[in-house]
Scaffold this active site. Structure first.
Site, PDB file in Angstrom:
ATOM      1  N   GLN A  98       0.837  -1.200   0.000  1.00 50.09           N
ATOM      2  CA  GLN A  98       0.000   0.000   0.000  1.00 50.09           C
ATOM      3  C   GLN A  98       0.872   1.250   0.000  1.00 50.09           C
ATOM      4  O   GLN A  98       1.700   1.447   0.903  1.00 50.09           O
ATOM      5  CB  GLN A  98      -0.947   0.038   1.209  1.00 50.09           C
ATOM      6  CG  GLN A  98      -1.965   1.177   1.026  1.00 50.09           C
ATOM      7  CD  GLN A  98      -2.837   1.451   2.233  1.00 50.09           C
ATOM      8  OE1 GLN A  98      -2.329   1.622   3.332  1.00 50.09           O
ATOM      9  NE2 GLN A  98      -4.147   1.518   2.028  1.00 50.09           N
ATOM     10  N   TYR A 179      -5.863  10.873   4.405  1.00 53.79           N
ATOM     11  CA  TYR A 179      -4.469  11.147   4.013  1.00 53.79           C
ATOM     12  C   TYR A 179      -4.432  11.942   2.696  1.00 53.79           C
ATOM     13  O   TYR A 179      -5.472  12.376   2.204  1.00 53.79           O
ATOM     14  CB  TYR A 179      -3.668   9.838   3.976  1.00 53.79           C
ATOM     15  CG  TYR A 179      -3.646   9.209   5.349  1.00 53.79           C
ATOM     16  CD1 TYR A 179      -3.032   9.861   6.423  1.00 53.79           C
ATOM     17  CD2 TYR A 179      -4.318   8.015   5.608  1.00 53.79           C
ATOM     18  CE1 TYR A 179      -3.060   9.334   7.704  1.00 53.79           C
ATOM     19  CE2 TYR A 179      -4.352   7.468   6.893  1.00 53.79           C
ATOM     20  CZ  TYR A 179      -3.721   8.134   7.938  1.00 53.79           C
ATOM     21  OH  TYR A 179      -3.763   7.626   9.209  1.00 53.79           O
ATOM     22  N   ARG A 226      -7.530   2.368  -2.903  1.00 51.14           N
ATOM     23  CA  ARG A 226      -8.454   2.276  -1.768  1.00 51.14           C
ATOM     24  C   ARG A 226      -9.087   3.635  -1.517  1.00 51.14           C
ATOM     25  O   ARG A 226      -8.383   4.654  -1.491  1.00 51.14           O
ATOM     26  CB  ARG A 226      -7.699   1.836  -0.510  1.00 51.14           C
ATOM     27  CG  ARG A 226      -8.622   1.570   0.667  1.00 51.14           C
ATOM     28  CD  ARG A 226      -7.870   1.053   1.878  1.00 51.14           C
ATOM     29  NE  ARG A 226      -8.671   0.052   2.567  1.00 51.14           N
ATOM     30  CZ  ARG A 226      -8.706  -0.119   3.888  1.00 51.14           C
ATOM     31  NH1 ARG A 226      -7.959   0.620   4.674  1.00 51.14           N
ATOM     32  NH2 ARG A 226      -9.460  -1.040   4.431  1.00 51.14           N
ATOM     33  N   GLY A 310      -9.317  -6.450   8.841  1.00 51.60           N
ATOM     34  CA  GLY A 310      -8.101  -5.924   9.422  1.00 51.60           C
ATOM     35  C   GLY A 310      -7.748  -6.611  10.722  1.00 51.60           C
ATOM     36  O   GLY A 310      -6.971  -7.575  10.767  1.00 51.60           O
TER      37      GLY A 310
HETATM   38  C1  LIG Z   1      -3.571  -1.035  13.631  1.00 49.25           C
HETATM   39  C2  LIG Z   1      -4.274  -0.515  12.416  1.00 49.25           C
HETATM   40  C3  LIG Z   1      -3.548   0.130  11.437  1.00 49.25           C
HETATM   41  C4  LIG Z   1      -4.183   0.571  10.266  1.00 49.25           C
HETATM   42  N1  LIG Z   1      -3.421   1.116   9.256  1.00 49.25           N
HETATM   43  C5  LIG Z   1      -3.988   1.355   8.042  1.00 49.25           C
HETATM   44  C6  LIG Z   1      -3.177   1.703   6.929  1.00 49.25           C
HETATM   45  O1  LIG Z   1      -1.929   1.796   6.997  1.00 49.25           O
HETATM   46  N2  LIG Z   1      -3.802   1.921   5.746  1.00 49.25           N
HETATM   47  C7  LIG Z   1      -5.175   1.823   5.602  1.00 49.25           C
HETATM   48  O2  LIG Z   1      -5.687   2.022   4.506  1.00 49.25           O
HETATM   49  N3  LIG Z   1      -5.957   1.477   6.647  1.00 49.25           N
HETATM   50  C8  LIG Z   1      -5.396   1.212   7.842  1.00 49.25           C
HETATM   51  N4  LIG Z   1      -6.179   0.763   8.886  1.00 49.25           N
HETATM   52  C9  LIG Z   1      -7.614   0.529   8.663  1.00 49.25           C
HETATM   53  C10 LIG Z   1      -7.857  -0.953   8.323  1.00 49.25           C
HETATM   54  O3  LIG Z   1      -7.349  -1.274   7.043  1.00 49.25           O
HETATM   55  C11 LIG Z   1      -9.374  -1.289   8.331  1.00 49.25           C
HETATM   56  O4  LIG Z   1     -10.010  -0.478   7.387  1.00 49.25           O
HETATM   57  C12 LIG Z   1      -9.992  -1.073   9.709  1.00 49.25           C
HETATM   58  O5  LIG Z   1      -9.233  -1.714  10.725  1.00 49.25           O
HETATM   59  C13 LIG Z   1     -11.432  -1.605   9.774  1.00 49.25           C
HETATM   60  O6  LIG Z   1     -11.496  -2.984   9.471  1.00 49.25           O
HETATM   61  P1  LIG Z   1     -11.566  -4.114  10.630  1.00 49.25           P
HETATM   62  O7  LIG Z   1     -12.719  -3.768  11.537  1.00 49.25           O
HETATM   63  O8  LIG Z   1     -11.775  -5.404   9.890  1.00 49.25           O
HETATM   64  O9  LIG Z   1     -10.252  -4.078  11.360  1.00 49.25           O
HETATM   65  C14 LIG Z   1      -5.575   0.371  10.091  1.00 49.25           C
HETATM   66  C15 LIG Z   1      -6.304  -0.246  11.119  1.00 49.25           C
HETATM   67  C16 LIG Z   1      -5.674  -0.714  12.252  1.00 49.25           C
HETATM   68  C17 LIG Z   1      -6.480  -1.442  13.295  1.00 49.25           C
END
Ligand SMILES: Cc1cc2nc3c(=O)[nH]c(=O)nc-3n(C[C@H](O)[C@H](O)[C@H](O)COP(=O)(O)O)c2cc1C
Length: 356
Positions: A98, A179, A226, A310
């Protein structure tokens, strides 16, 4: 749920299942942006998932926002990523890096050059950020000149080339979560008077140019994006024209024949349904905090081709095996999300190790 375990064509690849590891920043890289020593093991542990999307990775010094995130623009960073990609490929997995430019979501204490952050306009997000000295307010960024916006497109292109040199299967452009790219979309963050501000077409232009440049550099079938339509945090407000901007943007991106569109869903179901119709290529859907019993329902209903998770994948290296077996998930430990060592990173138990 069974349709989740059927193959799916994504760009130039045939993925073995329709589950995706959502991108997650873990802040365990070296200060020069070289991925950390445990990253290869972390990602390889999760290689059974159809597609791994890596943590956000900066395309340039300016693109870094958070502490110890990896980059993909120097030889040392390429060498570091090569180890990760090889480890994932050795286990039969697929991995897209990414590309994340944080824009104004950046603190000078976190970046290698310690410069003021850059953004569409000189408007602070009004949020604090973690630094080595603890939480600090994010300073007002500097507005990019028109030529610097074009240079930033070239930085993304160069980073995509570096990702391919590292052996990655492709790149996902981070156009979500407040971002840089989403900062261009939002009138609350973008008051530019040049061709990158004002009308919907102008605010979408940077995203479309980045996607087109990368597609030209590495092939559209290895290029993905994304988006998170309607994000309302860190001073992002896409205004009354927000949905129209996304309808226009998705229509433009669709013409580029990218590998996939990844939607981080913010709750606007009508817009999501429209995007599904406008986008004629694979769609990955990430619904935050999806309850386990609903995993697979968007693929089953035809709303998405793949589903991304995630925290469940972060905490369950054998996510696929647990889903298939109906085994319980480990809970994610928020205290070890960012920074640190193996704890909460490579030491989550699998069914096999938990029973041992
Ligand atoms: C620890 C952490 C770091 C994340 N870093 C990013 C990232 O670098 N890029 C991004 O697009 N989303 C990031 N997210 C968002 C996740 O990709 C995802 O959209 C979010 O956790 C919701 O999905 P989930 O409920 O299945 O975890 C991050 C989420 C978490 C928990």
């Amino acid at each position: 749920m069974s349709k989740l375990f059927t193959t799916v064509d994504v760009g130039r690849y045939v993925l073995p299942n329709r589950l995706v590891m959502a991108p997650m920043t873990r802040s365990r890289a070296e200060f020069d942006g070289t991925p950390g020593a445990l990253a290869a093991e972390y990602y390889a542990q999760r290689a059974e998932i159809g597609l791994i999307v890596t943590e956000g990775t900066q395309p340039s010094d300016d693109g870094q926002g958070y502490l110890t995130t990896p980059g993909i623009y120097t030889d040392a960073q390429i060498a570091g990523w090569r180890k990760i990609v090889s480890a994932v490929h050795d286990k039969g997995g697929h991995i897209f890096i990414q590309l994340m430019h944080a824009g104004r979501m950046s603190h000078p204490d976190n970046t290698p050059h310690h410069r003021q952050g850059v953004a569409p306009s000189a408007i602070a997000p009004g949020a604090p950020m973690f630094t080595a000295k603890g939480m600090q307010d994010i300073p007002t960024p500097r507005a990019l000149t028109t030529e610097e916006v074009r240079q930033t497109v070239r930085d993304f292109r160069h980073a995509a080339r570096c990702a391919i040199e590292a052996g990655a299967d492709g790149v996902e452009i981070h156009g979500a979560n407040a971002y840089l790219i989403q900062q261009f979309f939002a009138p609350s963050a973008n008051i530019r008077l040049d061709e990158y501000g004002g009308s919907i077409e102008n605010r979408a232009r940077f995203a479309v140019e980045v996607a087109a440049a990368i597609a030209e550099e590495i092939g559209a079938d290895r290029t993905a994006i994304r988006l998170s339509p309607g994000t309302a945090m860190w001073g992002i407000d896409e205004g009354p024209e927000g949905s129209d901007l996304y309808r226009y943007l998705v229509t433009q991106l669709d013409k580029l024949d990218l590998a996939y569109l990844h939607i981080m869903h913010q709750g606007n179901e009508a817009l999501l349904a429209d995007i599904r119709k406008l986008w004629e290529h694979p769609l990955i859907l990430n619904r935050p905090s999806r309850p386990r019993e609903e995993i697979g329902s968007d693929v089953a209903s035809g709303l998405a081709d793949l589903e991304a998770y995630g925290q469940a994948v972060l905490a369950n290296p054998d996510f696929i095996a647990r889903l298939k077996a109906g085994a319980p998930f480990n809970a994610a430990d928020r205290g070890t999300f960012f920074g640190g060592n193996a704890q909460g990173y490579t030491d989550y138990p699998t069914i096999a190790t938990a029973g041992a």
